[in-house]
Design an enzyme around this catalytic site. Structure first.
Site, PDB file in Angstrom:
ATOM      1  N   TRP A 332      65.160   4.434  75.364  1.00  0.00           N
ATOM      2  CA  TRP A 332      64.870   3.108  75.897  1.00  0.00           C
ATOM      3  C   TRP A 332      65.880   2.093  75.359  1.00  0.00           C
ATOM      4  CZ3 TRP A 332      63.705  -1.651  73.782  1.00  0.00           C
ATOM      5  CH2 TRP A 332      63.227  -2.612  74.675  1.00  0.00           C
ATOM      6  N   HIS A 333      66.346   2.314  74.135  1.00  0.00           N
ATOM      7  CA  HIS A 333      67.275   1.368  73.515  1.00  0.00           C
ATOM      8  C   HIS A 333      68.673   1.462  74.078  1.00  0.00           C
ATOM      9  CE1 HIS A 333      64.013   0.981  70.623  1.00  0.00           C
ATOM     10  NE2 HIS A 333      64.521  -0.198  70.366  1.00  0.00           N
ATOM     11  N   GLY A 334      68.965   2.494  74.826  1.00  0.00           N
ATOM     12  CA  GLY A 334      70.295   2.563  75.426  1.00  0.00           C
ATOM     13  C   GLY A 334      70.567   3.941  75.971  1.00  0.00           C
ATOM     14  N   PHE A 487      69.237  -3.854  76.319  1.00  0.00           N
ATOM     15  CA  PHE A 487      68.257  -2.785  76.485  1.00  0.00           C
ATOM     16  C   PHE A 487      67.396  -2.976  77.716  1.00  0.00           C
ATOM     17  CE2 PHE A 487      68.932  -3.352  71.859  1.00  0.00           C
ATOM     18  CZ  PHE A 487      69.881  -2.358  71.794  1.00  0.00           C
TER      19      PHE A 487
END
Lengths: 487, 523
Positions: A332-334, A487
């Site tokens: 989810w963060h990248g 993000f």
């Protein structure tokens, strides 16, 4: 537009508040919020407003449809499945296409051109909570389209969180809210968040970039050799200063954004979920994730972990569930391998803690704090370097294995010119100031004069000082990234 | 509908608030002395109260809550309002920054495409921030706050400590190792192998062969110190970082050697590389500690790579001998006219002429001068403001100037300009040659002999070239960044040049722009 920009502070925010409070009815106020939210979004992403409008429309229609079906019926199931498919499909398309293609060879040119729409990771999840809550019978389907749109697009939290569940905000948003009770706290919270971002996060960010390369440098594959040489020639002190500053920056940056969102919500009587609770004072990874980005971990808990069976289906299944949740949290963060590694890195520690370590950690206070901070700091090394070729050099350098001295000119001078700032920042990442201020107030006892004085500090001196200082620093410098926009 | 607020609901809400159920915020501090205990009184109403009276009381309490909330919010919102009003007093906004010496962002021009891709809005944001009303005062305050961060007599700007190439020891006779071009790969044009047309020795009018001209962006790219240059601020002086790139040094040495080969037998070729103050004023051990490339080694390396016909002039020793004098500006990357003079004396030694004493010149002073580094000045580490001293050469001397795009010839030297310009603008360094121009010509009418020299220079050459008026009747000062009219050999033939002096600063030698421009000039 970011909250900590001059045009937001001295054009958008005052104007939106003015219009808001000129509206007499709550419906009028909500409409003004919607208009300003769309302007806010369009300011950064003129084209993708359409995507936001369409996604909200689709989810609004699906929720209505689900509410007409019998709960748990095949029709309702089909609708909720379709909603997830479309929402997550769009998220995957915009965010992960390029990464997925890279697994199967070269990335086609048209895929490389895909731009990540602002805040899509946040509003997709928000819309999902709405439809799923309707499906579960925990929320009532909204008849008015613009209500759903307002919920998804509300500029306070649309582009960088906190991820607000529909059921937790719908009553305040659409039924009734008390606009005044928390307004002073909202204003104060916003000022604190602004200063946290502008003074603390930006300065820490500058120092981190000085020793650990700027984001653009890390992403520039053609400069890998010279940048790697730079990392390899950085002294031990420099690397530690860099990674500690990054650790501070990422916390200040993201929690400041949440502070400002929560503060602006309170100014108009909306209460959003708290997102951070001094994560760096945790004594285990388990505790850390209860204090870090709470709205995201709660989302994954309620919409992934528990539906998968949580811990109710045996240990092996629980392990699998945890693995899925942490792989997703990482991704989810990248859309990059290092984020996946970062998520799974925490998975490993969480499992170890569940097995036995947590019981040990609970008995050793200071050591457990140290243990957590080391894990977190090394975790941020994984998080920072989207190009993983840098990671071995950084770790080697942190332990002096690159053949550089402990200190050098640049790191010594930088430390000296920022030593008070760094000490202050470390304390500011803990409840230190809050506790001290609480103690001072308690010492004041029941004295009305002192209580009035404390009020003046809390609601006049502090906000004015912080706003003025933040403005001065914003005018002075142009370095102002919001990390979580990616993000 | 919603105009009539549900009082019950509000009171429940207030009760919830004051009970602290909402107080999970990380920065919230509970106010211990909570006045107006409205919810309690509501919980136990006076027994004799009629419903109407109760409602009135509730309304009163509600008004009190609102009043108190507004009172406490007032400082924040008032501050926001005042700064907003100030920010929108548009006529008070600056368009140019004197201290940073740059034009501030402009309000963007409207276009549909810029609106569609969002750049229109982001540029409005940039304009709003960059021209913020009273920006200088805000920046002073910002500087004051930043001064509280720590305690150091030295300030670092930019990323000092970038890795340089290791400087090879020049004694090694083996050819230099193959060096790789730093990315992005420079697009170099190979020097043409066409034989140069031999012309008569005497100056004749020839048609210039214009050089491949470059766009202004290409020319200016990397051509002057950028505002973000890495530097160290210490005791009021700014010391820019020094680096070494073997690749560019090799290119540079090859360029100068080619000039010597091209002009062999026609004129002497001198090479003098002005250094930044860092190398001259700071001890070697200090520079080593700072991780700077040592320019004495770089000079030795370059000279070892040069064709032996090139007269290499040491630019370090003569200046280092006078390092406590005012030979470099505090706030600018240039040397002063005095620094340039010491370099010239070293040239004179190499050329076998007697340098003319500075006492013969008429001194002038222009102040205050804040140079390119002045923006590094902070409250804590202020940069000293400079004075530009000029030295007007003795004799009947005239200065003519030609800008890019205008053809030059011995019969047309351009417009005449006073030898030293009394600059009224902040850019006092432009007193020399009135700033950077494609071609400047000094004519010394007191000289009998028809002698000429050509100085190929960047801005370091501006104060430097004045001293040559005492040795040549014609001093041609060519700025290779702006001059594209003739090739070097054509120029030398056309003007009957006796000596060519390259005066290109070390900073530009280490870069792409200088080397590709010299490459296209030297043919």
């Amino acid at each position: 537009m970011v909250f900590s920009s001059l045009i937001f502070l001295y054009a958008f925010l005052p104007l939106s508040l003015l219009v808001y409070f000129c509206c007499r009815t709550q419906e009028g106020k909500n409409k003004s919020l919607l208009v300003f939210s769309l302007i806010f979004y369009a300011w950064g992403e003129p084209k993708f407003v359409l995507l936001l409008l369409l996604m909200s429309a689709f989810d609004w229609a699906m929720a209505l449809r689900i509410s007409r079906e019998k709960q748990g019926s095949a029709g309702a199931k089909l609708c909720v499945a379709l909603t997830c498919l479309v929402n997550l499909g769009l998220l995957i398309f915009f965010k992960y296409s390029s990464m997925l293609c890279s697994f199967f060879g070269d990335v086609p040119a048209f895929i490389q051109k895909i731009v990540l729409p602002l805040g899509i990771s946040f509003y997709t999840f928000q819309l999902l909570t709405y439809v799923i809550d309707v499906y579960r019978g925990e929320a009532v389907a909204e008849k008015k389209y613009w209500h759903v749109l307002l919920y998804a697009a509300l500029f306070h939290q649309c582009i960088a969180g906190p991820i607000v569940r529909y059921s937790s905000i719908s009553e305040e948003l659409f039924a009734s809210r008390n606009e005044y009770a928390d307004m002073p706290d909202g204003a104060r919270r916003f000022a604190l968040g602004l200063a946290k971002k502008v003074v603390l996060a930006n300065t820490c960010g500058k120092l981190a970039d000085q020793f650990l390369l700027a984001d653009t440098a890390i992403a520039d594959a053609s400069a890998l050799v010279s940048n790697l040489a730079r990392i390899e020639s950085t002294s031990v002190l420099g690397l530690w200063m860099g990674i500690i500053c990054y650790t501070l920056q990422i916390y200040f940056d993201f929690s400041a954004y949440s502070d400002m969102a929560i503060g602006m919500g309170k100014m108009v009587g909306l209460h959003y979920m708290e997102n951070f609770n001094f994560p760096y004072i945790s004594r285990s990874v388990t505790e850390f994730w209860r204090r870090w980005h709470i709205s995201l971990s709660t989302f994954f808990r309620d919409y992934v972990y528990i539906p998968l069976g949580g811990n109710r289906r045996g240990f092996a299944r629980q392990l699998l569930n945890l693995f899925v949740v942490w792989a997703l949290t990482g991704l989810w963060h990248g859309a990059s391998l290092n984020f996946l590694c970062w998520g799974l890195y925490y998975f490993v520690f969480l499992v170890i803690e569940k097995l036995f370590l947590k019981r040990v950690l609970d008995k050793v206070p200071i050591l457990s704090n140290l243990y957590l901070m080391i894990i977190v700091i090394f975790g941020w090394v994984l998080f920072r370097f989207t190009d993983m070729s840098y990671i071995p050099a950084v770790f080697k350098g942190l332990f002096g294995a690159n053949g550089n001295g402990l200190t050098d000119f640049v790191s010594t001078v930088t430390l000296k010119s920022n030593m008070y700032f760094l000490a202050f920042s470390v304390l500011a990442a803990t409840p230190f100031f809050r506790v001290i201020w609480g103690k001072i107030k308690n010492a004041g006892g029941r004295s009305r004069v002192l209580a009035g004085l404390f009020d003046v500090v809390d609601y006049a001196v502090l906000p004015i000082l912080l706003v003025v200082i933040s403005t001065a620093l914003l005018v002075s410098e142009k370095f102002n990234p919001f990390l979580y926009f990616r993000f | 509908m919603s105009d009539e607020l549900d009082i019950e609901e509000i009171l429940r809400e207030v009760k919830r608030m004051s009970a602290g159920s909402d107080d999970t915020g990380e920065v919230q501090v509970k106010t211990p002395a909570e006045p107006a205990p409205a919810p309690e009184s509501q919980a136990e109403p006076a027994p004799a109260e009629s419903p109407r009276a109760a409602r009135r009381r509730q309304e009163r309490e509600q008004r009190q809550i609102k009043k108190r909330a507004l009172l406490r919010s007032a400082p924040f919102f008032t501050t926001l309002a005042i700064i907003t009003v100030i920010a929108w007093l548009l006529p008070l906004r600056d368009t140019v920054s004197e201290t940073e010496r740059r034009e501030l962002e402009k309000f963007p021009a409207f276009s549909l495409s810029s609106v569609a891709n969002g750049s229109y809005f982001s540029q409005i944001g940039n304009w709003f921030a960059d021209t913020f009303t009273f920006r200088e005062s805000w920046m002073d305050l910002g500087g004051f706050v930043e001064g509280l961060y720590g305690h150091s007599d030295i300030a670092i700007t930019g990323s000092v400590g970038q890795s340089s190439d290791v400087i090879p020891t020049p004694q090694v006779t083996a050819p230099p190792a193959e060096t790789t071009a730093p990315s992005p790969t420079p697009a170099l044009t190979e020097p043409s192998d066409e034989p140069v047309t031999e012309t008569e020795e005497a100056p004749v009018e020839t048609t210039p062969e214009p050089l491949p001209s470059l766009s202004p962006e290409e020319v200016l790219q990397g051509m002057e110190y950028s505002a973000d240059a890495s530097a160290i601020v210490m005791n009021g002086d700014v010391y820019p970082a020094t680096v070494f790139s073997q690749y560019y040094c090799d290119l540079y040495a090859a360029n100068i050697s080619r000039a010597a080969e091209l002009l062999d037998g026609k004129c002497r070729v001198f090479d003098l590389i002005p250094l930044r103050c860092t190398s001259v004023k700071l001890d070697k051990s200090v520079r080593e500690y700072m991780g700077f490339a040592l320019d004495e080694d770089v000079l030795a390396y370059i000279s070892s790579q040069l064709d032996e016909r090139v007269y290499f002039v040491d630019s370090l020793t003569p200046l280092a001998a006078h390092k406590d004098e005012y030979i470099y500006f505090h706030s600018d990357h240039h040397w002063t006219a005095l620094g340039a003079y010491y370099a010239y004396t070293e040239w004179a030694k190499e050329a076998g002429v007697e340098p003319v004493s500075l006492d013969e010149y008429t001194e002038g002073a222009l102040e205050p001068y804040t140079g390119t580094f002045y923006h590094n000045s902070t409250k804590k580490n202020p940069v000293t403001v400079d004075t530009v001293y000029t030295y007007d050469p003795p004799g009947d001397i005239h200065l003519y100037i030609i800008d890019s795009g205008t053809g030059d010839s011995p019969s047309y030297r351009g417009f005449e300009q006073s030898v030293v310009t009394q600059m009224a603008t902040p850019e006092k360094y432009s007193a020399f040659l009135a700033g950077d121009h494609a071609l400047c010509t000094f004519v010394n009418n007191d000289m009998e002999e028809e002698s000429a020299c050509l100085i190929i220079k960047d801005s370091y050459g501006n104060p430097f070239c004045y001293y040559y008026t005492q040795h040549y009747k014609y001093v041609y000062v060519l700025d290779y960044r702006y001059y594209f009219n003739r090739s070097l050999s054509n120029f030398v033939d056309t003007y009957g040049v006796d000596d060519v002096i390259f005066c290109t600063s070390m900073f530009l030698v280490q870069g792409e722009g200088c080397n590709s421009l010299l490459n296209s000039l030297i043919r």
